[in-house]
Design an enzyme around this catalytic site. Structure first.
Site, PDB file in Angstrom:
ATOM      1  CB  CYS A 289      -1.008   0.058   1.121  1.00  0.00           C
ATOM      2  SG  CYS A 289      -2.298  -1.427   1.024  1.00  0.00           S
TER       3      CYS A 289
ATOM      4  CG  HIS B 235      -3.148   3.464   1.442  1.00  0.00           C
ATOM      5  ND1 HIS B 235      -3.830   3.181   0.200  1.00  0.00           N
ATOM      6  CD2 HIS B 235      -3.463   2.280   2.416  1.00  0.00           C
ATOM      7  CE1 HIS B 235      -3.987   1.730   0.372  1.00  0.00           C
ATOM      8  NE2 HIS B 235      -3.644   1.326   1.593  1.00  0.00           N
TER       9      HIS B 235
ATOM     10  CG  ASN C  14      -6.618  -0.705   0.537  1.00  0.00           C
ATOM     11  OD1 ASN C  14      -5.991  -0.252  -0.292  1.00  0.00           O
ATOM     12  ND2 ASN C  14      -6.057  -1.477   1.940  1.00  0.00           N
TER      13      ASN C  14
HETATM   14  N1  ACO Z   1     -18.187  -9.028   9.116  1.00  0.00           N
HETATM   15  C1  ACO Z   1     -18.531  -9.066  10.377  1.00  0.00           C
HETATM   16  N2  ACO Z   1     -17.702  -9.245  11.301  1.00  0.00           N
HETATM   17  C2  ACO Z   1     -16.361  -9.141  11.308  1.00  0.00           C
HETATM   18  C3  ACO Z   1     -16.005  -9.116   9.688  1.00  0.00           C
HETATM   19  C4  ACO Z   1     -16.915  -9.008   8.768  1.00  0.00           C
HETATM   20  N3  ACO Z   1     -16.698  -8.492   7.398  1.00  0.00           N
HETATM   21  N4  ACO Z   1     -14.630  -9.240   9.738  1.00  0.00           N
HETATM   22  C5  ACO Z   1     -14.227  -9.403  10.971  1.00  0.00           C
HETATM   23  N5  ACO Z   1     -15.425  -9.544  11.921  1.00  0.00           N
HETATM   24  C6  ACO Z   1     -15.257  -9.746  13.282  1.00  0.00           C
HETATM   25  C7  ACO Z   1     -14.322 -10.247  13.898  1.00  0.00           C
HETATM   26  O1  ACO Z   1     -13.995 -11.612  13.592  1.00  0.00           O
HETATM   27  C8  ACO Z   1     -14.146  -9.966  15.226  1.00  0.00           C
HETATM   28  O2  ACO Z   1     -15.053 -10.765  16.069  1.00  0.00           O
HETATM   29  P1  ACO Z   1     -14.576 -11.210  17.426  1.00  0.00           P
HETATM   30  O3  ACO Z   1     -14.596 -10.087  18.317  1.00  0.00           O
HETATM   31  O4  ACO Z   1     -15.743 -12.341  17.876  1.00  0.00           O
HETATM   32  O5  ACO Z   1     -13.107 -11.849  17.094  1.00  0.00           O
HETATM   33  C9  ACO Z   1     -14.824  -8.429  15.282  1.00  0.00           C
HETATM   34  O6  ACO Z   1     -15.560  -8.396  14.054  1.00  0.00           O
HETATM   35  C10 ACO Z   1     -14.058  -7.316  15.562  1.00  0.00           C
HETATM   36  O7  ACO Z   1     -12.860  -7.539  14.715  1.00  0.00           O
HETATM   37  P2  ACO Z   1     -11.573  -6.439  14.643  1.00  0.00           P
HETATM   38  O8  ACO Z   1     -10.759  -7.080  13.995  1.00  0.00           O
HETATM   39  O9  ACO Z   1     -11.519  -5.841  16.337  1.00  0.00           O
HETATM   40  O10 ACO Z   1     -12.315  -5.324  13.901  1.00  0.00           O
HETATM   41  P3  ACO Z   1     -11.736  -3.923  13.551  1.00  0.00           P
HETATM   42  O11 ACO Z   1     -12.612  -2.842  14.018  1.00  0.00           O
HETATM   43  O12 ACO Z   1     -10.303  -3.942  13.722  1.00  0.00           O
HETATM   44  O13 ACO Z   1     -11.890  -3.653  12.021  1.00  0.00           O
HETATM   45  C11 ACO Z   1     -10.256  -4.132   9.925  1.00  0.00           C
HETATM   46  C12 ACO Z   1     -11.224  -4.758  11.318  1.00  0.00           C
HETATM   47  C13 ACO Z   1     -11.378  -3.374   9.278  1.00  0.00           C
HETATM   48  C14 ACO Z   1      -9.737  -5.362   9.392  1.00  0.00           C
HETATM   49  C15 ACO Z   1      -9.546  -3.097  10.864  1.00  0.00           C
HETATM   50  O14 ACO Z   1      -8.940  -3.770  11.485  1.00  0.00           O
HETATM   51  C16 ACO Z   1      -8.610  -2.409   9.721  1.00  0.00           C
HETATM   52  O15 ACO Z   1      -9.023  -1.693   8.637  1.00  0.00           O
HETATM   53  N6  ACO Z   1      -7.236  -2.879   9.680  1.00  0.00           N
HETATM   54  C17 ACO Z   1      -6.316  -2.170   8.909  1.00  0.00           C
HETATM   55  C18 ACO Z   1      -6.391  -2.366   7.510  1.00  0.00           C
HETATM   56  C19 ACO Z   1      -5.218  -1.798   6.929  1.00  0.00           C
HETATM   57  O16 ACO Z   1      -4.634  -0.665   7.124  1.00  0.00           O
HETATM   58  N7  ACO Z   1      -4.253  -2.640   6.031  1.00  0.00           N
HETATM   59  C20 ACO Z   1      -3.037  -2.047   5.447  1.00  0.00           C
HETATM   60  C21 ACO Z   1      -3.032  -1.921   4.149  1.00  0.00           C
HETATM   61  S1  ACO Z   1      -3.390  -3.146   3.064  1.00  0.00           S
HETATM   62  C22 ACO Z   1      -1.903  -3.431   2.245  1.00  0.00           C
HETATM   63  O17 ACO Z   1      -0.885  -2.992   2.697  1.00  0.00           O
HETATM   64  C23 ACO Z   1      -1.944  -4.673   1.191  1.00  0.00           C
END
Ligand code: ACO
Length: 332
Positions: free
Chosen positions: A115, A257, A287
């Site tokens: 990214c 980004h 993304n």
């Molecule tokens: N639908 C419903 N529930 C979900 C989903 C979904 N699609 N995905 C995850 N959950 C659940 C999880 O299993 C978890 O359940 P649990 O508490 O029972 O374990 C709950 O939702 C909360 O999960 P979290 O991981 O705490 O959710 P968070 O608020 O952190 O959001 C997300 C997750 C969107 C992935 C976020 O952490 C994020 O955006 N992370 C960074 C992504 C990023 O910046 N990537 C870098 C760039 S990518 C690259 O370089 C290629």
């Protein structure tokens, strides 16, 4: 000599995939409310490789739009550089396929920084142009993320889209209003395990076991990446401002980004960048990895949000970990 971005272009696949696709069509345990509230994503575009829509196809289309914007031909380019983590095939580069499709002649190579690919690559291309090694570089951020996603993993597959964004980087005279300023790039390879495709390289070649475990697809510890993303972006931008003696008021537009709307808004709030100066496209396109900043720049131009003399701030965080900040002054 200095370098400037003198034209832009973009390509998004025609196929629009709303959030409902993941629960209605794929049967995943997710819903629109969760996806919108946790990520800001409402819809995305996904490529259709059966119609030839690969990474190099998207890169070629974005480059053609950029050449049209510049009023130039492919033969005018000295080099083609593509930032990507989703090549058409492991060998050769997307840049070489793109060069052939455009009918261009210059040298061509890919650059891998996930990214952060656009910010890293912009710096590399600007340095080539400033040093005189190339006068005109077509630099493209292109990613076909749907080719490396596990569509059975709700944690990752909802987050990404496919796209390509191109910028033309040219030598311009010192009195030209446009400039690519210096960047501040960072990496911490100890973060590799938090966002990766474990298999498919020399360490874990593909075999039946790997395929069964989906180890050739993206794996992410979202919470860890989220935490690092916000703090790293804020820290690198603050250091960049200090070193460049810039103030947030000097920035006309913040083009980050697009990984998660909450990451963007948390970083913008801590940097005190107002919402109307922050470009957000993640709602429509998700993304798109290396394509997110150049496509957002091209869209912002189309929407009349970029004027000659504007200082634009790019900031990013991605796999590696890699991150960084960069500014340009718009000049055409
Ligand atoms: N639908 C419903 N529930 C979900 C989903 C979904 N699609 N995905 C995850 N959950 C659940 C999880 O299993 C978890 O359940 P649990 O508490 O029972 O374990 C709950 O939702 C909360 O999960 P979290 O991981 O705490 O959710 P968070 O608020 O952190 O959001 C997300 C997750 C969107 C992935 C976020 O952490 C994020 O955006 N992370 C960074 C992504 C990023 O910046 N990537 C870098 C760039 S990518 C690259 O370089 C290629």
């Amino acid at each position: 000599m200095k370098a400037a971005i003198t034209a832009t272009g973009r390509y998004f696949p025609a196929r629009e995939v709303p959030n409902s696709y993941f629960y209605d069509d794929l049967g995943l345990d997710t819903n629109d409310e969760w996806i919108v509230s946790r990520t800001g994503i409402e819809t995305r575009r996904l490529a259709d490789p059966s119609k030839g829509e690969t990474c190099s196809f998207m890169a070629t289309q974005a480059a053609r739009a950029c050449l049209a914007d510049a009023g130039l031909e492919a033969g005018d380019l000295d080099a083609i550089v593509v930032a990507t983590v989703t090549p058409d095939q492991p060998l050769p580069s997307v840049a070489c396929f793109t060069q052939a499709a455009l009918g261009a002649k210059g040298f061509a190579f890919d650059l891998v920084a996930a990214c952060s690919g656009f910010v890293y690559g912009l710096d590399v291309c600007a340095a080539m142009v400033e040093s005189g090694r190339a006068k005109r570089v077509m630099f493209i951020g292109a990613d076909h993320m749907s080719s490396i996603l596990d569509f059975a993993d709700r944690n990752t597959c909802i987050l990404f889209g496919d796209a390509a964004g191109a910028v033309l980087i040219e030598q311009v005279p010192d009195d030209h209003p446009g400039t690519i300023h210096r960047s501040l790039l960072r990496a911490d390879g100890t973060g590799a395990k938090h966002l990766q495709i474990p298999a498919g390289g020399g360490r874990l070649p593909i075999d039946e076991g790997i395929l069964a475990e989906r180890m050739h697809k993206v794996k992410q510890e979202g919470r860890v990446v989220f935490r690092h993303a916000v703090s790293s972006i804020v820290k690198v931008v603050r250091q960049y401002f200090e070193e460049e003696q810039l103030d947030v008021e000097d920035v006309a537009l913040f083009i980050p980004h697009q990984a998660n709307r909450r990451i963007i808004e948390a970083a913008a709030d801590r940097l005190r960048v107002p919402r109307d100066k922050t470009v957000i496209t993640i709602d429509r396109f998700a993304n798109t990895t290396a394509a997110s900043i150049p496509t957002a720049l091209d869209l912002a131009r189309e929407e009349g949000r970029v004027k000659v003399g504007d200082r634009l701030l790019f900031a990013t965080f991605g796999a590696g970990f890699t991150w960084g900040a960069q500014t340009i002054t718009w000049g055409v």
